[in-house]
Design an enzyme around this catalytic site. Structure first.
Site, short mmCIF file in Angstrom:
data_model
loop_
_atom_site.label_atom_id
_atom_site.label_comp_id
_atom_site.label_asym_id
_atom_site.label_seq_id
_atom_site.Cartn_x
_atom_site.Cartn_y
_atom_site.Cartn_z
N GLU A 81 4.93 7.03 2.43
CA GLU A 81 5.75 5.82 2.50
C GLU A 81 5.04 4.74 1.69
O GLU A 81 3.88 4.88 1.32
CB GLU A 81 5.93 5.34 3.94
CG GLU A 81 4.61 4.95 4.59
CD GLU A 81 4.75 3.95 5.74
OE1 GLU A 81 5.83 3.38 5.95
OE2 GLU A 81 3.73 3.73 6.41
N SER A 132 -2.51 -2.92 5.92
CA SER A 132 -3.81 -3.33 6.45
C SER A 132 -4.95 -2.40 6.01
O SER A 132 -4.75 -1.43 5.30
CB SER A 132 -3.75 -3.43 7.97
OG SER A 132 -3.37 -2.20 8.50
N LYS A 175 12.39 2.89 5.30
CA LYS A 175 12.47 4.33 5.05
C LYS A 175 13.81 4.70 4.42
O LYS A 175 13.91 5.64 3.63
CB LYS A 175 12.23 5.11 6.33
CG LYS A 175 10.73 5.40 6.55
CD LYS A 175 10.04 4.68 7.55
CE LYS A 175 8.57 4.94 7.61
NZ LYS A 175 7.80 3.81 8.10
N GLU A 199 7.91 0.69 11.52
CA GLU A 199 6.57 0.69 10.94
C GLU A 199 5.55 0.69 12.06
O GLU A 199 5.87 0.37 13.19
CB GLU A 199 6.35 -0.58 10.10
CG GLU A 199 7.36 -0.79 8.98
CD GLU A 199 7.25 0.28 7.92
OE1 GLU A 199 6.14 0.75 7.66
OE2 GLU A 199 8.29 0.65 7.36
N GLY A 200 4.32 1.01 11.71
CA GLY A 200 3.24 0.83 12.67
C GLY A 200 2.77 2.10 13.35
O GLY A 200 1.85 2.06 14.15
N ARG A 247 0.86 -1.18 0.00
CA ARG A 247 0.00 0.00 0.00
C ARG A 247 0.89 1.23 0.00
O ARG A 247 1.71 1.39 0.90
CB ARG A 247 -0.92 0.01 1.23
CG ARG A 247 -2.13 0.95 1.07
CD ARG A 247 -2.91 1.09 2.39
NE ARG A 247 -2.11 1.83 3.32
CZ ARG A 247 -2.01 1.55 4.63
NH1 ARG A 247 -2.67 0.54 5.16
NH2 ARG A 247 -1.25 2.28 5.41
N LYS A 289 12.58 10.32 10.83
CA LYS A 289 12.01 8.97 10.83
C LYS A 289 13.05 7.89 11.08
O LYS A 289 14.03 7.78 10.34
CB LYS A 289 11.36 8.69 9.46
CG LYS A 289 10.21 9.59 9.12
CD LYS A 289 9.48 9.07 7.87
CE LYS A 289 8.22 9.86 7.61
NZ LYS A 289 7.41 9.25 6.54
N ARG A 302 -7.60 7.56 5.06
CA ARG A 302 -7.61 7.70 6.52
C ARG A 302 -7.53 9.18 6.84
O ARG A 302 -6.81 9.93 6.18
CB ARG A 302 -6.40 6.99 7.14
CG ARG A 302 -6.46 5.48 6.99
CD ARG A 302 -5.17 4.85 7.45
NE ARG A 302 -4.05 5.27 6.62
CZ ARG A 302 -2.77 5.08 6.93
NH1 ARG A 302 -2.44 4.48 8.05
NH2 ARG A 302 -1.82 5.48 6.11
N ASN A 329 4.13 0.64 2.17
CA ASN A 329 4.12 -0.47 3.13
C ASN A 329 4.22 -1.76 2.36
O ASN A 329 3.32 -2.09 1.58
CB ASN A 329 2.81 -0.45 3.93
CG ASN A 329 2.62 0.87 4.65
OD1 ASN A 329 3.21 1.10 5.69
ND2 ASN A 329 1.81 1.75 4.07
P1 ADP Z 1 4.72 4.29 9.73
O1 ADP Z 1 5.54 3.27 9.06
O2 ADP Z 1 4.88 4.34 11.20
O3 ADP Z 1 3.29 4.25 9.29
P2 ADP Z 1 4.84 6.79 8.25
O4 ADP Z 1 6.00 7.23 7.45
O5 ADP Z 1 3.66 6.34 7.49
O6 ADP Z 1 5.36 5.66 9.24
O7 ADP Z 1 4.44 7.94 9.25
C1 ADP Z 1 3.39 7.79 10.17
C2 ADP Z 1 2.44 8.97 10.06
O8 ADP Z 1 3.13 10.19 10.26
C3 ADP Z 1 1.78 9.10 8.70
O9 ADP Z 1 0.62 8.32 8.63
C4 ADP Z 1 1.51 10.59 8.63
O10 ADP Z 1 0.31 10.90 9.34
C5 ADP Z 1 2.66 11.20 9.39
N1 ADP Z 1 3.76 11.57 8.47
C6 ADP Z 1 4.76 10.77 8.05
N2 ADP Z 1 5.56 11.40 7.19
C7 ADP Z 1 5.08 12.63 7.05
C8 ADP Z 1 5.46 13.77 6.28
N3 ADP Z 1 6.55 13.75 5.51
N4 ADP Z 1 4.71 14.89 6.38
C9 ADP Z 1 3.61 14.92 7.18
N5 ADP Z 1 3.19 13.89 7.93
C10 ADP Z 1 3.91 12.75 7.87
MG MG Z 2 2.48 4.74 7.51
#
Ligand code: ADP
Ligand code: MG
EC number: 6.3.2.3
Length: 474
Positions: free
Chosen positions: A144, A151, A305, A368-369, A125, A364, A450, A146
């Site tokens: 990102e 899910s 990442k 994940e999660g 996803r 970051k 979401r 996944n």
């Molecule tokens: P994870 O693997 O924990 O899901 P993500 O990279 O998806 O990591 O980051 C988790 C959440 O943080 C995302 O769902 C989003 O809401 C927020 N986020 C992540 N990266 C960014 C970004 N570059 N700008 C704004 N919000 C972000």
């Molecule tokens: Mg995410």
């Protein structure tokens, strides 16, 4: 973007009645989660949190996200097959990040022994936010991708009926009809089915690696049900069960409780806390087998990442997807700014910029999660602490995406119905199957929207921050 439902959001009493109807419909449709009090039992369940109204999403961005999904499938698959690229990209990270190092270790062991599996299945996803450009126009920017345990494809198949219901109650039948049908669980199951067929053993099973405590079981069941309808049987087992009762024969065929396994589908195994030493052994056993793993360990690493950040470096996409300039251009158009924190001048500069302008960046780790990223003052403190240590290489910096907020109601069990300012994240589900070197399936199979209140920087639905939504295309 206008909020769309402006006047409707002002009538508090109407919202409460509408919310009651929406919740009952959600329960009837199976938009369900187990409760946090009883995460291992389905005796008492509740609705998965969702928005009262679908949120407006520009059609052009939806189309763009769908159009680039097959490219992302190919890209992930190419990365997973490029051992030299993975090794080079992750070399500094694995020195400082034990979790990634452990995954990488298994990857190396499997490569050394020789990869037994010949069929590869990707269920991923790709997630995006809608960056608000200086001129007010929105742009699709990837958050990102996944590649393991992506899910909510199951529940997202059931939410369109809920939002159509809400709009129908309001006599907005034309609007209700605009809500896109969505069935990712079927598409994901079709990918598993294709992999299962290519494995070629009529009695072999699908092994779903499950967590003991799983609130999101109905999401997984949606896929299991689709498989059973095609006469493919799924068994749910934990890593602990695999280490007790899993085995390989001399051809490295995988057996669980004496039954052959064609496909291993991970809905666990993406966070350090999910691995005891025994679980790592179980993961290695699964990886060594000729069963189709979804994902195989290399594909899990392709979703880190650090890999995402390296992919944004000039020339890398061209190297991985040679002779495909249009694909490369489509992919690159969705990339936000991504910065390596490896020791050296480039990393020093990125850190200096983030300390000066923290609101423009996200820090970051390789996790994940949800709930692992650092923002604002917390990020600055972490960068000050990390900047002279090699530990910084286990993180990346990313440009912070800033969508334009809009009003919606986030419905959760036990919470009052109120309008809050929100932002959304769009995910597109991708499925591909490769046999040897030949890609035999490459598709997008649906979406997930979401939405969360703007005061939360981080976190998804499982983390209790975001809620399920549907795009209302405009
Ligand atoms: P994870 O693997 O924990 O899901 P993500 O990279 O998806 O990591 O980051 C988790 C959440 O943080 C995302 O769902 C989003 O809401 C927020 N986020 C992540 N990266 C960014 C970004 N570059 N700008 C704004 N919000 C972000
Ligand atoms: Mg995410």
């Amino acid at each position: 973007m206008a909020t769309g439902w402006g006047s409707l959001l002002q009538e508090e009493q109407q919202l409460e009645e509408l919310a009651r109807q929406a919740v009952d419909r959600a329960l009837a449709e199976g938009v369900l989660l187990r409760t946090s009090q009883e995460p291992s039992s389905s005796d008492v369940v509740s609705y998965a949190p969702f928005t009262l109204f679908p949120s407006l999403v520009p059609s052009a961005l939806l189309e763009q996200a769908y159009a680039v999904q097959m490219d992302f499938n190919m890209l992930v698959d190419a990365v997973s097959q490029n051992a030299a690229f993975l090794e080079q990209t992750l070399s500094s990270t694995i020195k400082r990040d034990n979790f990634t190092a452990h995954l990488f270790d298994i990857h190396k062991q499997v490569l050394k022994e020789g990869i037994a599996q010949t069929v590869f299945l990707g269920l991923n996803r790709s997630d995006y936010m809608f960056q608000c450009n200086a001129d007010g126009s929105p742009a699709l920017k990837q958050i990102e991708i996944n590649t393991i345990s992506a899910s909510f494809g199951g529940l997202a198949s059931r939410t369109p009926a809920v939002h159509r219901h809400v709009l129908n109650v309001l006599n907005k039948t034309k609007e209700a009809a605009k809500i896109l049908s969505n069935n990712p669980s079927k598409g994901l199951a079709l990918g598993i089915t294709r992999a299962w067929e290519l494995y070629g053993s009529a009695n072999a099973l699908v092994l779903l690696i499950a967590q003991e405590k799983e609130r999101n079981i109905f999401d997984q069941r949606a896929i299991e049900n689709e498989l059973l309808a095609r006469n493919i049987h799924v068994i749910r087992r934990r890593f602990e069960d695999v280490s007790e009762k899993g085995s390989l024969d001399q051809d490295r065929r995988l057996f669980m409780d004496g039954q052959e396994v064609a496909v291993v589908y991970f809905r666990d195994g993406y966070m350090p806390s999910q691995y005891s030493p025994q679980n790592w052994e179980a993961r290695l056993l699964l990886e060594r087998s000729c069963a189709v793993k979804c994902p195989d360990i290399a594909t899990q690493l392709a979703g880190t990442k650090k890999v995402q950040q390296e992919l944004s470096r000039m020339g890398v996409l061209e190297m991985l997807l040679p002779g495909q300039p249009e694909t490369v251009a489509r992919l690159r158009a969705t990339f936000a700014g991504l910065y390596s924190l490896d020791m050296g001048e480039e990393g020093d500069q990125a850190i200096a910029e983030a300390i000066v302008a923290p609101s423009q960046f996200v820090l970051k780790p390789q996790r994940e999660g949800g709930g692992n990223n650092l923002y604002g003052e917390e990020m600055v403190q972490a960068l000050e602490r990390l900047k002279d240590s090699e530990e910084r290489a286990s993180y990346i910096l990313m440009e912070k995406i800033k969508p334009e907020p809009f009003g919606n109601c986030l419905l959760r069990p036990g919470s009052p119905v109120q309008v809050v300012q929100c932002i959304s994240e769009l995910g597109i589900f991708g499925v591909y199957v490769r046999q040897g070197k030949t890609l035999v399936m490459n598709k997008h199979v649906g979406h997930l929207l979401r939405t969360k209140a703007i005061e939360h920087a981080d976190g998804g639905v499982a983390a209790g921050v975001a809620v399920l939504d549907n795009p209302y295309p405009v």
